[in-house]
Scaffold this motif. Structure first.
Motif, PDB file in Angstrom:
ATOM      1  N   MET A  43       0.830  -1.202   0.000  1.00  0.00           N
ATOM      2  CA  MET A  43       0.000   0.000   0.000  1.00  0.00           C
ATOM      3  C   MET A  43       0.869   1.259   0.000  1.00  0.00           C
ATOM      4  SD  MET A  43      -3.315  -0.951   2.383  1.00  0.00           S
ATOM      5  CE  MET A  43      -2.360  -1.602   3.779  1.00  0.00           C
ATOM      6  N   ILE A  44       1.973   1.219   0.742  1.00  0.00           N
ATOM      7  CA  ILE A  44       2.880   2.372   0.762  1.00  0.00           C
ATOM      8  C   ILE A  44       3.498   2.583  -0.621  1.00  0.00           C
ATOM      9  CG2 ILE A  44       5.086   3.219   1.670  1.00  0.00           C
ATOM     10  CD1 ILE A  44       4.357   1.909   4.338  1.00  0.00           C
ATOM     11  N   TRP A  89       1.216   6.994  -6.473  1.00  0.00           N
ATOM     12  CA  TRP A  89       0.069   7.866  -6.709  1.00  0.00           C
ATOM     13  C   TRP A  89       0.352   9.304  -6.292  1.00  0.00           C
ATOM     14  CZ3 TRP A  89      -2.963  10.244  -2.779  1.00  0.00           C
ATOM     15  CH2 TRP A  89      -4.086  10.928  -3.266  1.00  0.00           C
ATOM     16  N   LYS A  90       0.972   9.489  -5.141  1.00  0.00           N
ATOM     17  CA  LYS A  90       1.189  10.837  -4.604  1.00  0.00           C
ATOM     18  C   LYS A  90       2.382  11.539  -5.257  1.00  0.00           C
ATOM     19  CE  LYS A  90       1.685  13.367  -0.233  1.00  0.00           C
ATOM     20  NZ  LYS A  90       0.550  14.249  -0.544  1.00  0.00           N
ATOM     21  N   PHE A  91       3.442  10.779  -5.548  1.00  0.00           N
ATOM     22  CA  PHE A  91       4.660  11.373  -6.115  1.00  0.00           C
ATOM     23  C   PHE A  91       4.848  10.936  -7.573  1.00  0.00           C
ATOM     24  CE2 PHE A  91       5.488  10.609  -1.528  1.00  0.00           C
ATOM     25  CZ  PHE A  91       5.462  11.929  -1.111  1.00  0.00           C
ATOM     26  N   LYS A  98      10.531  14.060  -6.182  1.00  0.00           N
ATOM     27  CA  LYS A  98       9.381  13.150  -6.187  1.00  0.00           C
ATOM     28  C   LYS A  98       9.789  11.747  -6.639  1.00  0.00           C
ATOM     29  CE  LYS A  98       5.596  16.462  -6.590  1.00  0.00           C
ATOM     30  NZ  LYS A  98       4.417  16.885  -7.364  1.00  0.00           N
ATOM     31  N   LYS A  99      10.727  11.662  -7.545  1.00  0.00           N
ATOM     32  CA  LYS A  99      11.232  10.352  -7.956  1.00  0.00           C
ATOM     33  C   LYS A  99      11.917   9.662  -6.780  1.00  0.00           C
ATOM     34  CE  LYS A  99      12.020  11.050 -12.919  1.00  0.00           C
ATOM     35  NZ  LYS A  99      11.302  12.322 -13.060  1.00  0.00           N
ATOM     36  N   ILE A 100      12.713  10.415  -6.049  1.00  0.00           N
ATOM     37  CA  ILE A 100      13.405   9.850  -4.882  1.00  0.00           C
ATOM     38  C   ILE A 100      12.394   9.344  -3.858  1.00  0.00           C
ATOM     39  CG2 ILE A 100      14.913  10.395  -2.928  1.00  0.00           C
ATOM     40  CD1 ILE A 100      16.391  12.358  -4.752  1.00  0.00           C
ATOM     41  N   ALA A 101      11.366  10.145  -3.600  1.00  0.00           N
ATOM     42  CA  ALA A 101      10.333   9.738  -2.637  1.00  0.00           C
ATOM     43  C   ALA A 101       9.632   8.463  -3.099  1.00  0.00           C
ATOM     44  CB  ALA A 101       9.323  10.871  -2.461  1.00  0.00           C
ATOM     45  N   THR A 102       9.332   8.371  -4.387  1.00  0.00           N
ATOM     46  CA  THR A 102       8.672   7.178  -4.925  1.00  0.00           C
ATOM     47  C   THR A 102       9.574   5.961  -4.804  1.00  0.00           C
ATOM     48  OG1 THR A 102       7.536   8.599  -6.528  1.00  0.00           O
ATOM     49  CG2 THR A 102       7.469   6.229  -6.926  1.00  0.00           C
ATOM     50  N   TYR A 103      10.849   6.154  -5.093  1.00  0.00           N
ATOM     51  CA  TYR A 103      11.828   5.069  -5.013  1.00  0.00           C
ATOM     52  C   TYR A 103      11.871   4.478  -3.610  1.00  0.00           C
ATOM     53  CZ  TYR A 103      16.482   2.861  -4.964  1.00  0.00           C
ATOM     54  OH  TYR A 103      17.526   1.985  -4.808  1.00  0.00           O
ATOM     55  N   PHE A 104      11.946   5.336  -2.604  1.00  0.00           N
ATOM     56  CA  PHE A 104      12.043   4.834  -1.230  1.00  0.00           C
ATOM     57  C   PHE A 104      10.702   4.315  -0.707  1.00  0.00           C
ATOM     58  CE2 PHE A 104      16.015   7.334  -1.171  1.00  0.00           C
ATOM     59  CZ  PHE A 104      16.868   6.340  -0.719  1.00  0.00           C
ATOM     60  N   CYS A 105       9.612   4.695  -1.362  1.00  0.00           N
ATOM     61  CA  CYS A 105       8.326   4.087  -1.014  1.00  0.00           C
ATOM     62  C   CYS A 105       8.194   2.696  -1.621  1.00  0.00           C
ATOM     63  CB  CYS A 105       7.171   4.965  -1.517  1.00  0.00           C
ATOM     64  SG  CYS A 105       6.860   6.444  -0.538  1.00  0.00           S
TER      65      CYS A 105
END
Length: 422
Positions: free
Chosen positions: A286-287, A293-295, A310-317
């Protein structure tokens, strides 16, 4: 949807065929769940999954049910490709550490056997094969593109990213474990290398966004004419698929290093711990979805430039999910594992099918698209969409045939170029 039901049904049967359940008791486990035979079979399942993933991404399959928010044929495989590749990386990381611990002098021949013969030669052989194929299909490149493609600096075969990333990780493994004796430091450095590759993608994005005016790729500068090397799937380490499954290699290394302790830990209150892993996997899934979805990875099209953060945030999610997925898989395999002639067959040619799949996918597109050179071809559907099933069978058969030819060529080139000590 008949094709979808047939494919899903066959996948379930394949997992059941040759499956062995150790039993419900707390003393009943598969002690060979990470043996060479089982991991090769697991690679076979992953190889089949990758082929289905690539086919499911074809527009004709995604629009097969009319679009408008409806899932296309075999839609379950559309976003699952990186999970199948994570299995490859997990098995590779596991094999690296086990070989290092059990084979004296393993690193002495590592570069020649694992890197040159196992990755470099297959990479360049695929470049030549795809160069011939693309020329025969009528594609004509500028001289500079031919040169960089043949040198492997740009992508002749867009599916050939795996040996590039695996090669980087293998060379890093060799240099780190050969020159550093402290294993904690070695493992830490390998983790840093993997994360560094992820950050390189986040900087690169999906194309050379930095090579022209801001947002040139979404038509804000119609007078600007991008060069061939500025497009998608041309430059190295551009695209999240290059990096989002690689962290599973680190998990495989950790699992191999502490396998006895991990097994012992899971055997106590196994069913409780399995449930806990399932719950954690669901949460991380889900994360990962929330992050996308968010980034999102494709932030270039938001109109704010590359939007690297935003790519970095998505990667770590996302990467925690690809890592926990392999943990869940091997937790289940302590009790249930499957191995059959089909999975073992594909396990022997897993890399080869991966590398040759795009030729088969391209060669048989006439079965599912109308004639024409449009960049967005029009799907065609025969009665009952039988042509989609025919396409899938043709791609599978063509991939297998090409895999054996490719494997033979790689073996021949290796024999000619790499001398073996008698």
């Amino acid at each position: 949807m008949y094709l979808t039901y047939a494919v899903y049904g066959l996948c379930i049967l394949l997992l059941i065929w040759g499956g062995k359940f150790a039993g419900f008791r707390s003393t009943q486990f598969h002690e060979d769940s990470t043996s060479l035979e089982i991991t090769k079979s697991l690679r076979g399942f992953a190889a089949l999954g990758v082929i289905l993933h690539h086919v499911s991404q074809e527009g004709a399959f995604q629009l097969a049910n009319g679009g408008h928010g409806k899932a296309g044929e075999i839609a379950l495989f559309v976003n699952a490709g990186y999970l199948f590749v994570a299995i490859f990386f997990f098995c590779s990381g596991y094999g690296l550490i086990k070989s290092l611990e059990t084979k004296p002098g393993y690193l002495k021949t590592f570069l020649k056997k694992r890197v040159v013969k196992g990755l470099v030669i297959p990479y360049y052989v695929s470049i030549v094969i795809y160069g011939i194929f693309r020329f025969a299909m009528g594609e004509r490149f500028p001289a500079a593109q031919w040169i960089t493609n043949l040198l492997g600096l740009t992508m002749m075969n867009e599916y050939a990213w795996y040996p590039v990333i695996a090669g980087i990780l293998y060379v890093a493994f060799y240099l780190i474990f050969k020159h550093i004796k402290n294993q904690k430091i070695c493992f830490g450095l390998m983790a840093l290398v993997i994360i560094a590759l992820g950050m390189i993608f986040c900087m690169n994005g999906h194309f050379a966004w930095w090579a022209g005016p801001k947002n040139w790729w979404i038509g804000q500068h119609p007078e600007f004419k991008p060069q061939w090397w500025m497009q998608q799937k041309v430059l190295l380490i551009s695209g999240e698929w290059w990096v989002n499954s690689a962290p599973a290699l680190f998990i495989g290394m950790i699992f191999a290093r502490f396998e006895n302790k991990i097994r012992t830990w899971f055997k106590k209150l196994y069913w409780v711990k399995l449930l806990a892993v399932i719950v954690v996997t669901a949460v991380l899934y889900m994360i990962a979805g929330l992050g996308q979805w968010k980034f999102g990875y494709w932030t270039e099209y938001s109109g704010n430039g590359p939007d690297i953060a935003k790519k970095i945030a998505t990667y770590f999610c996302q990467i925690p999910f690809s890592m926990i997925f392999t943990i869940l898989l091997f937790t289940v395999m302590l009790k249930y594992r499957a191995s059959n002639p089909v999975s073992r067959f594909f396990g022997k040619i897993s890399l080869e099918t991966y590398m040759m799949n795009l030729i088969a996918i391209t060669a048989f597109r006439f079965l599912i698209y109308a004639k024409g050179s449009s960049w967005q071809p029009t799907p065609i559907y025969k009665a009952g969409r039988y042509n989609l099933a025919l396409y899938l069978v043709a791609v599978l058969a063509g991939t297998i045939l090409l895999a054996f030819i490719y494997k033979w060529i790689c073996a021949l080139v290796s024999k000619l170029l790499v001398r073996e000590k008698k």
